[in-house]
Design a protein around this motif. Structure first.
Motif: not given
Length: 780
Positions: A200, A245, A298-299, A305, A527, A541-542, A545-546, A549, A584
């Motif tokens: 990251d 976003s 993020y997806t 995002y 988040f 936050t990345t 999110s990962r 996910s 997610g």
């Protein structure tokens, strides 16, 4: 993509590779110098890439003298690395010692500080396993050995030594770094939090640097040394970035509004199609902006995002992309699907949360833009066109989705026909191929006049070598590298059956399907504001999110393949279930009713352990005959899920109907482990021919106690009739006393009574010997 920009992204991604070398075999050189030399040894000769690796710290830049020209990319990577480090590095309040680099330190969990948590857990392993097994954070001390780092280094070396660093391979480089460095700490300084992985930390500078390069080019900044080194601190306040976003509306209706015919195949294919479509849309936008997936933060779940440059070109491109995309949706799906896109300008200081609260405000601004976009979908001209549309004579309704369209076969529209063909491929094939021309085979349309197919490895290789329409492909649940491989996609694709009949037949007791819909509680708040004050950062936050996910797209398959909970029996070897959708943060799953409840408990237990009690999940579980309309299953189970979400504290599951709603620990401990267990133990010894009928009668009395007090006496009389005959063995008498006393005691307390009713339902369902046997307790 321009050659200089490509070199910048590559160098930024590799800038800290020397840290792996340092932890393999400590030497006298800095990680910057050793990293540059190692890359040169394995065949990387691009001077601008090597300069970024060697000179990304102020001390090294200062000592470089004239070795660096004023337009060297090293200055951009230096500045981007400072932004990432400034966002990531926070004092570790649990450590009192001074700065000490612990070479073998393990990666700390990002959940240590989420939502007010104060723990110091670390990850047990330094490498992500290929089988999807979950690397849970643990409290005991763990280390990453030099041997592990040596293995990681060899993996990266094997992948890089023959790689040509082109635009076609940049996303493969990201995959290599993610596969090997996701559980390696970026910093091993014990005076700081060490919860950001090296992957990251290497990804974020690449995103920042590529966006900054575009900003500098549009603003004619060519003296990188002055702008980003000599006066780099002043540039932190420049609004050089856009936090963008994207959000697709209409997903629920698109997936669930289908006919019952081959419903299982259609459900799986439609959810998969939307998941892939979102990835394709993101890649199309990044291609237009000449950016890589490093800029994708993020997806999942129809959301994304991205970190983009704040340039006029970028803003115009995003707006044009949005218009073209929604025109494509209107043409192919009417108003069923719509993409809202919003962005907010931001500076590096805001990304570093300076001053405190700035980072959250970026997300609030983006959210406001999205809300506005969703409430102003179409222009007056577009609405007029929509209102003027009429159904042509040759158009009929598709028997699957109900849309009026040109039907191609078996009264299905072209999309539904292709989706049905896709269903089996989802399970059997590992690559999703994107083409610019429609192939002879059945293919699904994608925005921008593209098409998708699923193929195996050999088919992909052949197509890449021989077909000019090949654009890119995605690997499904497996990591691959090569040119024009966009990314691996974690996909919740577990399936134990192809038809509802098979799933229902696999149930114990009553032959019913169950539908699970579950969603993480308060995820949006976590988040945006889960990391308090100074700990808020882009990388956290990345990373957060990962991790989520990975849990809901990858690890969910492992949880289904390795069941733990069972209703007083040995756990099955695998769950009889099928994932319709797992994104997610939410899940839609259909299966044998007892396996669905068992999986829901496993899922909650696993999430609790995975996130260290920082996140909770609420769920609804509905019970249905196999021929019940799918759309009705989805709708009704959604209501049960909403009831759980409305419970105090959330963290709740609602079974069957509204009255069976419990916090997870109460369902396990009070309903199943206490009351259902006692009923099971009583009937295991006392084999009554009409045990279910007796329980139905008890249930009838329990339900009517408030309205008819005489039923209390009837209830007690019925319990008395169950007393073993004189001369029966002592075990029967003992279990009867426990059973009767508790059955009478439990009806005196409202909570116990409610739990007892649910336990009776579960017992009856588990022991229904055939369909039609006294269905009084059957909710469907």
């Amino acid at each position: 993509m321009k050659e200089q920009k490509l070199a910048l992204i590559t160098g930024a991604l590799l800038h800290d590779i020397g840290k792996v070398l340092f932890r393999c075999h400590e030497g006298g050189k800095t990680h910057s110098e050793s990293g540059s030399e190692w890359l040169k040894e394995i065949g990387i000769s691009d001077k601008s890439i090597l300069a970024q690796v060697k000179y990304h710290h102020s001390k090294e830049i200062h000592s470089a003298g004239t070795a660096l020209s004023s337009d060297s990319l090293a200055y951009i990577t230096y500045w981007a690395d400072n932004v990432a480090a400034g966002a990531d590095r926070r004092d570790n309040e649990t450590e009192q010692a001074g700065k000490l680099y612990v070479r073998d330190a393990s990666l700390e969990s990002v959940f240590n500080i989420l939502n007010g948590n104060k723990e110091a857990n670390v990850y047990a392993s330094g490498i992500m396993e290929d089988d999807g097994a979950i690397n849970y954070p643990v409290s005991e001390k763990k280390t990453i050995t030099p041997e592990t780092y040596s293995r990681i280094l060899d993996n990266i070396k094997d992948a890089l030594k023959d790689m040509k660093f082109t635009e076609k391979s940049i996303n493969s480089l990201l995959e290599i770094l993610e596969a090997n460095l996701s559980f390696v700490p970026s910093s091993t300084d014990n005076s700081q939090l060490c919860d950001i992985s090296l992957f990251d930390h290497m990804k974020i500078p690449a995103a920042v640097a590529s966006a900054l390069w575009d900003y500098a080019e549009e603003n004619q900044i060519t003296d990188y040394k002055t702008a980003f080194y000599s006066k780099g601190s002043a540039f932190y306040d420049q609004p050089a970035f856009l936090l963008c976003s994207m959000d697709i509306s209409g997903i629920q209706n698109f997936i669930y509004t289908i006919a019952a015919t081959k419903a299982l195949k259609n459900l799986r294919a439609r959810s998969f199609y939307l998941e892939l479509m979102m990835e394709h849309i993101v890649d199309q936008l990044l291609d237009q902006l000449e950016l890589s997936r490093a800029n994708l933060l993020y997806t999942g779940g129809g959301h994304a995002y991205l970190l983009l440059p704040n340039t006029a070109f970028c803003k115009d491109a995003v707006e044009g992309f949005r218009k073209d995309l929604n025109q494509w949706f209107l043409k192919n799906f009417g108003i069923d699907l719509y993409m809202a896109i919003g962005y907010a300008e931001c500076s590096a200081n805001e990304l570093m949360n300076l001053p405190n609260g700035s980072y959250q405000k970026i997300f609030h601004r983006v959210s406001e833009k999205l809300t506005y976009a969703k409430s102003h979908r179409y222009t007056a001209q577009e609405i007029a066109v929509l209102n003027a549309q009429t159904q042509e004579e040759h158009e009929r309704e598709c028997i699957v989705c109900g849309r009026s369209d040109r039907l191609v076969s078996e009264n299905k529209c072209e999309v539904c026909d292709a989706l049905e063909a896709l269903s089996n491929d989802i399970i059997e094939k590992d690559f999703i191929v994107i083409l610019s021309d429609k192939p002879a085979e059945k293919a699904l349309i994608l925005p921008g006049n593209y098409y998708m197919l699923m193929e195996n490895r050999e088919q992909v290789r052949t197509r890449m070598q021989t077909e000019g329409s090949y654009v890119r492909c995605y690997g499904k649940n497996r990591r691959f590298t090569g040119e024009n491989l966009s990314a691996k996609l974690w996909i919740g694709d577990y399936s134990s059956a192809k038809e509802f009949t098979e799933l229902a037949s696999a149930s114990h007791g009553i032959k019913r399907l169950a539908v699970l819909r579950a969603d993480v509680d308060n995820l949006g708040q976590a988040f945006v504001a889960g990391f308090e004050g100074k700990n808020t950062s882009l990388s956290r936050t990345t990373t957060f999110s990962r991790k989520l996910s990975e849990f809901f797209k990858l690890h969910i398959n492992y949880i289904l393949q390795n069941p733990e909970f069972s209703f007083g029996k040995d756990a099955p070897q695998r769950r009889n279930a099928l994932i319709v959708y797992s994104g997610g943060d939410d899940v839609f799953l259909i299966g044998a009713w007892d396996d669905v409840i068992g999986f829901a408990i496993d899922l909650q237990n696993s999430l609790q352990k995975y996130t260290q009690d920082t996140l909770t999940i609420s769920a609804g579980i509905g019970l249905y005959p196999e021929k019940y309309p799918v759309s009705a299953m989805a709708y009704e189970t959604g209501i049960l899920e909403d009831l759980s979400k409305c419970a105090e504290g959330k963290n709740t599951v609602t079974l069957f109907e509204g009255e069976h709603s419990y916090h997870w620990d109460r369902l396990r401990e009070k309903v199943i482990d206490e009351k259902l267990d006692l009923i099971n133990r009583y009937f295991a010894i006392n084999h009554l021919e009409k045990g279910n009928s007796m329980l139905y009668k008890l249930l009838e009395y329990i339900r009517s106690l408030e309205d008819n007090k005489i039923n209390l006496a009837r209830y007690a009389y019925l319990l008395a009739r169950l007393k073993p005959m004189q001369g029966d063995d002592e075990g029967k008498e003992k279990i009867y006393q426990e059973f009767s006393q508790n059955m009478y005691r439990w009806i005196k307390d409202e909570n116990d009574k409610k739990e007892l009713i649910t336990a009776i339902y579960l017992y009856v369902y588990l022991n229904r010997s055939k369909e039609g046997e006294d269905g009084k307790a059957d909710t469907n």
